[in-house]
Design a protein around this motif. Structure first.
Motif, short mmCIF file in Angstrom:
data_model
loop_
_atom_site.label_atom_id
_atom_site.label_comp_id
_atom_site.label_asym_id
_atom_site.label_seq_id
_atom_site.Cartn_x
_atom_site.Cartn_y
_atom_site.Cartn_z
N THR A 1 -3.19 -2.72 42.02
CA THR A 1 -2.56 -3.04 43.31
C THR A 1 -3.48 -2.56 44.43
N LEU A 2 -3.70 -3.41 45.43
CA LEU A 2 -4.48 -2.98 46.59
C LEU A 2 -3.69 -1.93 47.35
N LEU A 3 -4.32 -0.79 47.60
CA LEU A 3 -3.69 0.35 48.28
C LEU A 3 -4.63 0.91 49.33
N VAL B 1 -9.93 1.21 51.40
CA VAL B 1 -8.85 0.76 50.51
C VAL B 1 -9.32 0.93 49.07
N CYS B 2 -8.40 0.71 48.13
CA CYS B 2 -8.78 0.89 46.72
C CYS B 2 -7.85 0.10 45.81
N VAL B 3 -8.31 -0.05 44.58
CA VAL B 3 -7.50 -0.62 43.49
C VAL B 3 -7.83 0.17 42.24
N LEU B 4 -6.82 0.67 41.57
CA LEU B 4 -7.01 1.33 40.29
C LEU B 4 -6.94 0.28 39.19
N ASN B 5 -7.94 0.26 38.34
CA ASN B 5 -8.00 -0.65 37.19
C ASN B 5 -7.60 -2.08 37.56
N THR C 1 -6.74 -9.73 39.91
CA THR C 1 -6.78 -8.92 41.13
C THR C 1 -8.20 -8.80 41.65
N TYR C 2 -9.15 -8.63 40.74
CA TYR C 2 -10.54 -8.54 41.18
C TYR C 2 -10.95 -9.80 41.94
N GLU C 3 -10.54 -10.95 41.45
CA GLU C 3 -10.85 -12.20 42.16
C GLU C 3 -10.22 -12.23 43.55
N THR C 4 -9.02 -11.69 43.69
CA THR C 4 -8.35 -11.71 45.00
C THR C 4 -8.97 -10.72 45.99
N LYS D 1 -12.26 -9.92 45.99
CA LYS D 1 -13.67 -10.24 46.25
C LYS D 1 -13.96 -10.57 47.71
N PRO D 2 -13.10 -11.33 48.42
CA PRO D 2 -13.37 -11.56 49.84
C PRO D 2 -13.32 -10.27 50.66
N LEU D 3 -12.49 -9.32 50.26
CA LEU D 3 -12.44 -8.04 50.95
C LEU D 3 -13.70 -7.21 50.68
N ILE D 4 -14.19 -7.30 49.45
CA ILE D 4 -15.43 -6.59 49.12
C ILE D 4 -16.59 -7.21 49.91
N ARG D 5 -16.58 -8.53 50.06
CA ARG D 5 -17.60 -9.19 50.89
C ARG D 5 -17.49 -8.69 52.34
N ALA D 6 -16.27 -8.54 52.84
CA ALA D 6 -16.07 -8.02 54.20
C ALA D 6 -16.62 -6.59 54.30
N SER D 7 -16.46 -5.81 53.25
CA SER D 7 -17.00 -4.45 53.23
C SER D 7 -18.53 -4.49 53.30
N TYR D 8 -19.12 -5.41 52.55
CA TYR D 8 -20.57 -5.58 52.58
C TYR D 8 -21.04 -5.96 53.99
N GLU D 9 -20.39 -6.95 54.58
CA GLU D 9 -20.78 -7.39 55.93
C GLU D 9 -20.60 -6.26 56.95
N PHE D 10 -19.57 -5.45 56.78
CA PHE D 10 -19.34 -4.30 57.66
C PHE D 10 -20.46 -3.27 57.47
N ALA D 11 -20.88 -3.07 56.23
CA ALA D 11 -21.99 -2.14 55.96
C ALA D 11 -23.28 -2.63 56.62
N VAL D 12 -23.53 -3.93 56.55
CA VAL D 12 -24.73 -4.50 57.19
C VAL D 12 -24.68 -4.23 58.70
N GLN D 13 -23.51 -4.46 59.31
CA GLN D 13 -23.37 -4.21 60.75
C GLN D 13 -23.61 -2.75 61.09
N LYS D 14 -23.05 -1.84 60.32
CA LYS D 14 -23.24 -0.40 60.58
C LYS D 14 -24.71 -0.02 60.42
N PHE D 15 -25.35 -0.56 59.39
CA PHE D 15 -26.75 -0.26 59.16
C PHE D 15 -27.60 -0.73 60.34
N GLN D 16 -27.38 -1.98 60.76
CA GLN D 16 -28.15 -2.54 61.87
C GLN D 16 -27.92 -1.77 63.16
#
Length: 156
Positions: free
Chosen positions: A106-108, A119-123, A128-131, A133-148
């Motif tokens: 469950t996303l928590l 946020v997190c998901v246990l096991n 759920t992993y497929e659902t 994935k867009p949030l993980i992509r958002a995390s990646y894009e956020f990391a790119v912005q912070k890095f830049q």
């Protein structure tokens, strides 16, 4: 997904997101955005934690086979799912939110770093992993912005 699938999640992130590297420490494996390896680690994209730590026991990760996938979201996206982030908890405590942080698949909000939009998901199951994935992509894009942003600040 089983604990063995942790490697698949990490591999998926490394192959899906440019300029990412993996580093393991503090009982977790992390994916960082670090183009050219110019920083010691880079900016966090995602971590997988497989055991409790001194300041992080709310998910009871010491249960057999339990792991937690963690990632940070931009504030607006975090708020869409969970409302305003809670205050930072005291050292060794979980955030004060009405969630059972031991719930599987469950996303928590993250039990310690929700105040930073994590946020997190246990096991997560494969579904759920497929659902998330867009949030993980958002995390990646956020990391790119912070890095830049931090690189621009260094140049000033």
């Amino acid at each position: 997904m089983s604990a063995a699938d942790c490697r698949l999640i990490l591999s998926d992130c490394l192959s899906s997101f440019a300029d990412t590297v993996q580093a393991d420490s503090w009982g977790e494996s992390g994916i960082f955005y670090n183009p050219g390896g110019i920083r010691k680690r880079g900016v966090y994209v995602l971590t997988i934690k497989q055991r409790d730590g001194a300041n992080d026991r709310a998910s009871q990760l010491d249960r057999d086979g339990v792991y937690r996938v963690n990632f940070g979201l931009p504030r607006a996206l975090y708020c869409q799912y969970f409302g305003a982030p809670p205050p930072r908890p005291s050292k060794g405590c979980a955030v004060c939110l009405p969630y059972d942080f031991t719930t599987l698949d469950t996303l928590l909000p993250h039990p310690v770093y929700a105040w930073m939009g994590w946020v997190c998901v246990l096991n997560p199951s494969a579904e759920t992993y497929e659902t998330i994935k867009p949030l993980i992509r958002a995390s990646y894009e956020f990391a790119v912005q912070k890095f830049q942003k931090s690189q621009r600040q260094k140049e000033l």
